[in-house]
Design an enzyme around this catalytic site. Structure first.
Site, PDB file in Angstrom:
ATOM      1  N   ASP A 261       0.814  -1.245  -0.091  1.00 21.68           N
ATOM      2  CA  ASP A 261      -0.021  -0.095  -0.003  1.00 21.68           C
ATOM      3  C   ASP A 261       0.898   1.202   0.016  1.00 21.68           C
ATOM      4  O   ASP A 261       1.750   1.277   0.896  1.00 21.68           O
ATOM      5  CB  ASP A 261      -0.877  -0.101   1.194  1.00 21.68           C
ATOM      6  CG  ASP A 261      -1.760   1.048   1.206  1.00 21.68           C
ATOM      7  OD1 ASP A 261      -2.854   0.983   0.699  1.00 21.68           O
ATOM      8  OD2 ASP A 261      -1.564   2.040   1.573  1.00 21.68           O
ATOM      9  N   ASN A 269      -1.569  12.897  -3.790  1.00 22.61           N
ATOM     10  CA  ASN A 269      -2.614  13.639  -4.972  1.00 22.61           C
ATOM     11  C   ASN A 269      -2.994  15.019  -4.589  1.00 22.61           C
ATOM     12  O   ASN A 269      -3.002  15.887  -5.621  1.00 22.61           O
ATOM     13  CB  ASN A 269      -4.089  12.709  -5.054  1.00 22.61           C
ATOM     14  CG  ASN A 269      -3.930  11.505  -5.865  1.00 22.61           C
ATOM     15  OD1 ASN A 269      -2.895  11.588  -6.648  1.00 22.61           O
ATOM     16  ND2 ASN A 269      -4.469  10.556  -5.518  1.00 22.61           N
ATOM     17  N   HIS A 274      -3.380  14.795  -9.402  1.00 26.57           N
ATOM     18  CA  HIS A 274      -3.804  13.259  -9.673  1.00 26.57           C
ATOM     19  C   HIS A 274      -2.838  12.885 -10.603  1.00 26.57           C
ATOM     20  O   HIS A 274      -2.562  11.655 -10.699  1.00 26.57           O
ATOM     21  CB  HIS A 274      -5.223  13.145 -10.064  1.00 26.57           C
ATOM     22  CG  HIS A 274      -6.107  13.296  -8.847  1.00 26.57           C
ATOM     23  ND1 HIS A 274      -6.482  12.321  -7.940  1.00 26.57           N
ATOM     24  CD2 HIS A 274      -6.905  14.669  -8.613  1.00 26.57           C
ATOM     25  CE1 HIS A 274      -7.233  12.908  -7.143  1.00 26.57           C
ATOM     26  NE2 HIS A 274      -7.654  14.254  -7.327  1.00 26.57           N
ATOM     27  N   ASP A 278      -1.182   9.212 -10.440  1.00 21.87           N
ATOM     28  CA  ASP A 278      -1.155   8.217 -11.343  1.00 21.87           C
ATOM     29  C   ASP A 278       0.254   7.838 -12.067  1.00 21.87           C
ATOM     30  O   ASP A 278       0.440   6.701 -12.046  1.00 21.87           O
ATOM     31  CB  ASP A 278      -1.908   8.693 -12.527  1.00 21.87           C
ATOM     32  CG  ASP A 278      -3.533   8.820 -12.393  1.00 21.87           C
ATOM     33  OD1 ASP A 278      -3.828   8.403 -11.411  1.00 21.87           O
ATOM     34  OD2 ASP A 278      -4.002   9.408 -13.126  1.00 21.87           O
ATOM     35  N   GLU A 304      -4.656   2.146  -4.103  1.00 24.99           N
ATOM     36  CA  GLU A 304      -3.180   2.464  -4.325  1.00 24.99           C
ATOM     37  C   GLU A 304      -2.810   1.105  -3.763  1.00 24.99           C
ATOM     38  O   GLU A 304      -1.462   1.211  -3.222  1.00 24.99           O
ATOM     39  CB  GLU A 304      -2.923   3.518  -3.319  1.00 24.99           C
ATOM     40  CG  GLU A 304      -3.165   3.403  -1.961  1.00 24.99           C
ATOM     41  CD  GLU A 304      -4.376   4.244  -1.591  1.00 24.99           C
ATOM     42  OE1 GLU A 304      -4.776   4.669  -0.589  1.00 24.99           O
ATOM     43  OE2 GLU A 304      -5.092   4.253  -2.693  1.00 24.99           O
TER      44      GLU A 304
END
Length: 384
Positions: A261, A269, A274, A278, A304
């Site tokens: 994780d 973010n 974002h 990504d 994630e």
């Protein structure tokens, strides 16, 4: 039983037009694979070439001899092009028209134009060349093709072989409907028309089946792939993971599950956008894929959250893989040092058995223990 040549020619034209229109319809409906478009053009031009070739004996021999045979050569070239496009190569425009151009130039030579035996030999050689090229396209791409390509290869080789036999045994018989109707025709010519008809039908439906099978494989792959990272999604991970666990259980091999994780992903973010988030997900997927073996299973199972299932591995080996993943991800130059980190929970089949859901649950416990201890660390189950 003798085969009636005029009837065969009419049936040949009718079937070529019908199947060509069906392929054209399938291509227009799909709009994604130009293979069927080239195949439809090959069939329809084959029908046109047959019509032109049947005009012998009405005072326009130039039309059947030059135009008719030239169109038939383009038809054969388009069948080759259809398979060339199917395997991922670009159409070769000079090659498509080379046969027709060579044929037209040869017909300008009176000796060639008036020798039926020579014309039959040259025309058959050209057909053998184009059909052989079609077979070669399949053979050279056999390792990358995931569809059933062998029937198309066999049909191509049989068709080429038939025309090789024609070169040896057939002295030729013109497309003269009047002579054919009177029974003045060779049996081999009737076989030629019949074999070409069967070849056209067979190739049309074999190629259509190949296109359909590849489309189904693409849709199936898309259903099991995470569109952002390109790795397997949760469905793929669960399916492949169950298969790996079953095999390892049968062989008595240990299995290790790594549950990963990304730390502070929401904050990443919020602070960087974002698009950067990504990029971090994609980069992490690449790091993990570079650290796993071919037989291991890896997937993105949440926002994630990623999971790795290592077959034939113990906790020690799993810990080494996890540490390599953690270290390489933290060292990526995507952001400033210290901004990228991952927490990893590890569990072995010795603790969780070969039940994937139980392994995920126990690895999740270990993962939360790693989070509680400050993140950017590896925690084995059971937690200390």
């Amino acid at each position: 039983m003798p085969l009636n040549i005029p009837t065969l020619v009419m049936v040949d034209i009718y079937v070529l037009v019908l199947v060509g229109l069906l392929m054209l319809h399938a291509w227009r409906r799909g709009r994604r694979d130009s293979t069927l478009g080239y195949l439809a053009a090959a069939l329809l031009l084959g029908a046109l070439g047959t019509v032109l070739g049947s005009l012998r004996g009405i005072g326009m021999d130039f039309v059947p001899l030059v135009l008719g045979n030239g169109v038939l050569q383009i038809s054969a070239a388009l069948t080759w092009t259809a398979l060339r496009v199917f395997v991922g190569r670009q159409p070769h425009l000079p090659g498509i028209f080379a046969g027709a151009v060579i044929w037209t130039l040869l017909c300008l030579n009176p000796a060639f134009y008036e020798s039926l035996a020579v014309r039959v030999m040259v025309s058959s050689l050209m057909t053998v060349c184009y059909t052989g090229l079609a077979a070669l396209e399949l053979w050279r791409s056999r390792r990358s093709l995931e569809v059933a390509w062998v029937p198309a290869l066999v049909l191509s080789l049989f068709h080429a072989g038939f025309y090789c036999v024609r070169i040896v045994v057939d002295q030729g018989m013109p497309f003269d409907m009047a002579l054919a109707s009177a029974g003045q025709g060779t049996r081999f010519f009737a076989l030629l028309v019949f074999e070409t008809l069967l070849y056209a039908i067979g190739m049309a439906f074999v190629i259509l089946a190949m296109v359909k099978e590849r489309a189904e494989l693409k849709f199936r792959a898309a259903a099991y792939c995470d569109p952002l990272t390109g790795v397997g999604n949760r469905r793929a991970f669960m399916s492949s993971g169950e298969y790996l666990l079953k095999g390892c259980a049968q062989r008595g091999e240990q299995v290790v599950l790594l549950l990963c994780d990304l730390d502070h992903f929401k904050r990443l973010n919020d602070n960087y956008g974002h698009a950067t988030g990504d990029q971090a997900l994609v980069a992490f997927g690449q790091v993990v894929e570079g650290s796993l073996r071919k037989q291991d299973v890896f997937g993105r199972i949440g926002g994630e959250e990623f999971a790795c299932l290592l077959g034939a591995a113990d906790l020690e080996a799993g810990g080494q893989v996890a540490e390599r993943i953690r270290r390489e991800f933290a060292g990526l130059p995507l952001l400033e040092p210290g901004q990228l980190s991952v927490s990893i929970g590890i569990v072995s089949s010795r603790d969780g058995g070969y039940d994937l859901f139980r392994l995920l649950s126990l690895a999740d416990d270990a993962l939360y223990a790693a989070k509680d201890k400050g993140r950017n660390r590896i925690q084995r189950y059971p937690a200390d």
